[in-house]
Design a protein around this motif. Structure first.
Motif, PDB file in Angstrom:
ATOM      1  N   GLU A   1      11.330   2.335   5.775  1.00  0.00           N
ATOM      2  CA  GLU A   1      10.383   3.121   6.562  1.00  0.00           C
ATOM      3  C   GLU A   1       9.354   3.791   5.670  1.00  0.00           C
ATOM      4  O   GLU A   1       9.667   4.262   4.588  1.00  0.00           O
ATOM      5  N   ARG A   2       8.136   3.826   6.179  1.00  0.00           N
ATOM      6  CA  ARG A   2       7.028   4.460   5.463  1.00  0.00           C
ATOM      7  C   ARG A   2       6.309   5.425   6.405  1.00  0.00           C
ATOM      8  O   ARG A   2       6.363   5.266   7.616  1.00  0.00           O
ATOM      9  N   GLU A   3       5.636   6.392   5.794  1.00  0.00           N
ATOM     10  CA  GLU A   3       4.812   7.318   6.565  1.00  0.00           C
ATOM     11  C   GLU A   3       3.723   6.507   7.255  1.00  0.00           C
ATOM     12  O   GLU A   3       3.078   5.668   6.633  1.00  0.00           O
ATOM     13  N   GLU A   4       3.530   6.772   8.528  1.00  0.00           N
ATOM     14  CA  GLU A   4       2.562   6.003   9.299  1.00  0.00           C
ATOM     15  C   GLU A   4       1.137   6.176   8.768  1.00  0.00           C
ATOM     16  O   GLU A   4       0.385   5.210   8.659  1.00  0.00           O
ATOM     17  N   GLU A   5       0.763   7.396   8.436  1.00  0.00           N
ATOM     18  CA  GLU A   5      -0.611   7.669   8.015  1.00  0.00           C
ATOM     19  C   GLU A   5      -0.896   7.257   6.573  1.00  0.00           C
ATOM     20  O   GLU A   5      -1.946   6.714   6.272  1.00  0.00           O
ATOM     21  N   THR A   6       0.053   7.519   5.677  1.00  0.00           N
ATOM     22  CA  THR A   6      -0.201   7.301   4.255  1.00  0.00           C
ATOM     23  C   THR A   6       0.402   6.014   3.706  1.00  0.00           C
ATOM     24  O   THR A   6      -0.007   5.541   2.650  1.00  0.00           O
ATOM     25  N   GLY A   7       1.400   5.467   4.366  1.00  0.00           N
ATOM     26  CA  GLY A   7       2.089   4.289   3.857  1.00  0.00           C
ATOM     27  C   GLY A   7       3.095   4.609   2.770  1.00  0.00           C
ATOM     28  O   GLY A   7       3.716   3.718   2.213  1.00  0.00           O
ATOM     29  N   GLU A   8       3.255   5.915   2.463  1.00  0.00           N
ATOM     30  CA  GLU A   8       4.218   6.339   1.442  1.00  0.00           C
ATOM     31  C   GLU A   8       5.643   6.188   1.966  1.00  0.00           C
ATOM     32  O   GLU A   8       5.905   6.311   3.160  1.00  0.00           O
ATOM     33  N   LEU A   9       6.571   5.944   1.051  1.00  0.00           N
ATOM     34  CA  LEU A   9       7.981   5.835   1.418  1.00  0.00           C
ATOM     35  C   LEU A   9       8.480   7.159   1.986  1.00  0.00           C
ATOM     36  O   LEU A   9       8.155   8.223   1.448  1.00  0.00           O
ATOM     37  N   ILE A  10       9.267   7.109   3.039  1.00  0.00           N
ATOM     38  CA  ILE A  10       9.854   8.322   3.609  1.00  0.00           C
ATOM     39  C   ILE A  10      10.962   8.825   2.695  1.00  0.00           C
ATOM     40  O   ILE A  10      11.121  10.021   2.496  1.00  0.00           O
ATOM     41  N   ARG A  11      11.733   7.907   2.100  1.00  0.00           N
ATOM     42  CA  ARG A  11      12.791   8.249   1.148  1.00  0.00           C
ATOM     43  C   ARG A  11      12.522   7.516  -0.154  1.00  0.00           C
ATOM     44  O   ARG A  11      12.046   6.391  -0.148  1.00  0.00           O
TER      45      ARG A  11
END
Length: 147
Positions: free
Chosen positions: A27-37
């Motif tokens: 999973e990634r942040e929807e806005e930034t594409g950064e990893l959630i974990r």
């Protein structure tokens, strides 16, 4: 709740878990594409003895790879942190490790060509006979504590 989709993640019947690489489902942040974990879970299949404990406890994260009967992660964080910790703690050979995302991706890509000698534990050899077997992967989680 054990996972977002309930106990034992439901997947379409068409999904072949043996071909799913968990780094592709992170999973990634929807806005930034950064990893959630940033911490991922990986099973050292050379060390795994196929006891099924992790797959029984965290059914939305682990499954048993059918060819050699080793555990494998198919969905990173498919279960909540506590359930995954319990699954890790039940492993009698400590073959489940936390690794960073980049290492996870490299390990899973490297695993594609992996050929484990299931009898190596008994004879202590890799590469004997007509088939060539791969040695254990170098996993940073093997270097110290699992957390």
């Amino acid at each position: 709740e054990t996972a977002k989709t309930g106990f034992g993640m439901y997947l379409d019947d068409d999904v072949d878990l043996t071909t799913v690489e968990s780094h592709t489902t992170v999973e990634r942040e929807e806005e930034t594409g950064e990893l959630i974990r940033t911490q991922m879970v990986y099973v050292d299949e050379h060390t795994c003895i196929g006891c099924t404990h992790c797959a029984g406890v965290a059914q939305s994260t682990f499954f048993m790879e059918p060819e050699l009967g080793r555990a494998r992660v198919f969905q990173q964080w498919g279960d909540d942190q506590e359930t995954i910790e319990i699954a890790i703690d039940t492993c009698p050979v400590n073959c489940i490790h936390y690794v960073p995302f980049e290492e996870l991706a490299n390990l899973e890509v490297d695993r594609r060509g992996q050929n484990i000698n299931a009898k190596a534990r008994l004879v202590g050899e890799y590469g004997s006979g007509p088939r060539v077997f791969t040695g254990p992967q170098n996993i940073s989680g093997n270097m110290g504590s699992r957390c």
